[in-house]
Design an enzyme around this catalytic site. Sequence first.
Site, short mmCIF file in Angstrom:
data_model
loop_
_atom_site.label_atom_id
_atom_site.label_comp_id
_atom_site.label_asym_id
_atom_site.label_seq_id
_atom_site.Cartn_x
_atom_site.Cartn_y
_atom_site.Cartn_z
N CYS A 2 14.70 27.26 -1.77
CA CYS A 2 14.29 27.57 -0.41
C CYS A 2 14.19 29.07 -0.28
CB CYS A 2 15.33 27.08 0.60
SG CYS A 2 15.53 25.29 0.60
N GLY A 28 9.22 27.44 -1.04
CA GLY A 28 9.32 26.13 -0.44
C GLY A 28 8.16 25.85 0.48
N ASN A 102 19.93 28.59 1.30
CA ASN A 102 19.27 28.43 0.01
C ASN A 102 20.38 28.17 -1.00
OD1 ASN A 102 17.66 30.71 -2.35
ND2 ASN A 102 17.67 28.50 -2.32
N GLY A 103 20.29 27.04 -1.68
CA GLY A 103 21.32 26.72 -2.67
C GLY A 103 21.68 25.25 -2.62
N TYR A 242 10.64 32.30 -13.49
CA TYR A 242 9.64 31.55 -12.75
C TYR A 242 9.69 31.71 -11.24
CZ TYR A 242 7.24 27.55 -10.67
OH TYR A 242 6.43 26.77 -9.90
#
Length: 463
Positions: A2, A28, A102-103, A242
Amino acid sequence: MCGIFGVIGHPEASNLTYLGLYALQHRGQESAGIACSDRDVITFHKQMGLVADIFSEDVLSRLQGSMAIGHVRYSTTGSSELKNAQPFVVDFESGSIAVAHNGNLVNAHVLKQELEVGGSIFQSTMDTEVIVHLIARSRRTRIEDRIVDALAQVRGAYSLLFLTRDKLIAVRDPHGIRPMVLGKIKGGHVICSESCALDLIEGELIRDVEPGEMLVIDERGMQSSRPFFPAPAHFCIFEFIYFSRPDSIYGGTNVYEVRKRLGRELARLHPAEADIVVPVPDSGVPAAIGYSEESGLPFEMGFIRNHYVGRTFIEPQQSIRHFGVKIKLNAVRGVVEGKRVVVVDDSIVRGTTGRKIIKMIRAAGAKEIHVRISSPPTAFPCFYGIDTPIRRDLIAATHTLEEINRYLTSDSLGYLTFDSLRACVPGTGKGFCDACFSGEYPVPLEVQESDEQLPLFRGSVRI
Ligand code: AMP
């Protein structure tokens, strides 16, 4: 995976957040949302879809106030539906709070069970909601103490933004697994996943939010504290390979530079008798430039990407994914025809993309195809917030190099080694989470390695 963005102390908080989310869209594409505070009430808007489609001028004008947080979502726990969109906004005893996360938490399912036994009712199937329940249950008075109370009970990866009526609070987990940076803009503070979001709003990058650090920002200024037991840093190494945008600065280093370094190293490790170097766009571009520079082989765009198609991974079913690669990339016959081609990509997950594109450039006349991957074999799933399939679906977990080469139908295949990857990223030695390559998970897992990362919150199904 995210993206999160928060700003405080700026009259156009929601507009800045909108722009920030735009820059973080690659993190996202399932849903997005913004919550804004005018110091009296928190207003929010969230929807499924892309940032550009969700927020109109009218919506943004209704998100009033000088502080806001926003989120773009790419689900790793919890299904892809509106109830799981963030920011997650709740009202409880001490006021309203909005959360953007995020996570992935690795013990959320245990905590959720305990909370449910104690009478909690969950509105979503996200691990993030567990944190909100724990905050609501804390006996402490100040919101920041409640947050510390709650986070002391969770384990896993979290870069979190909290918005109350009058504060912006940021917390990064003790290992710093997911990224988060601090910046400023015209008297205001910004905290976001990647520095590329700061560039867009003409903000200035100050530094990374440190692992285990909590930042509390209100009208009196910013306070930093380290409320958790110190732990070794384990920044996600895959952000370099990436996930992050190449123009971002991650851990103090430009991602693009690192990717080019990976490509150079790949050329030294796996040279090829070839005519041209071709990237799989966009993810393979910087590494292919590095490979080309080191090998002296010309860099060519042998594939053209259709930018109006979402990432292949977002598609939920294998059948669509196969189709997705085809509509996303097309070979340029004039470039590859009659050539021996080095194809560079950042990673192989299931092998779907590789097999399809090799077929494509062979059909376009390529004489030989040598696949070079600018990371080691992805042999283990990520449980800390990157969407990877279960272990048996990772081609490198179940196949040898030779078997993968055969599956891809390439003439040769070369991955970066683990040591060469380590040598290319800044701060060699410890400091990274490389569990997707090594299987060494810095935060112990409570699910079996072979389990999916999504089974924690199945939720109900509406038909
Ligand atoms: P696959 O086709 O399953 O082998 O996936 C490999 C492709 O997906 C590569 O081109 C990567 O750039 C990209 N990729 C790698 N990891 C992820 C991820 N977690 N989410 C989305 N795409 C990814």
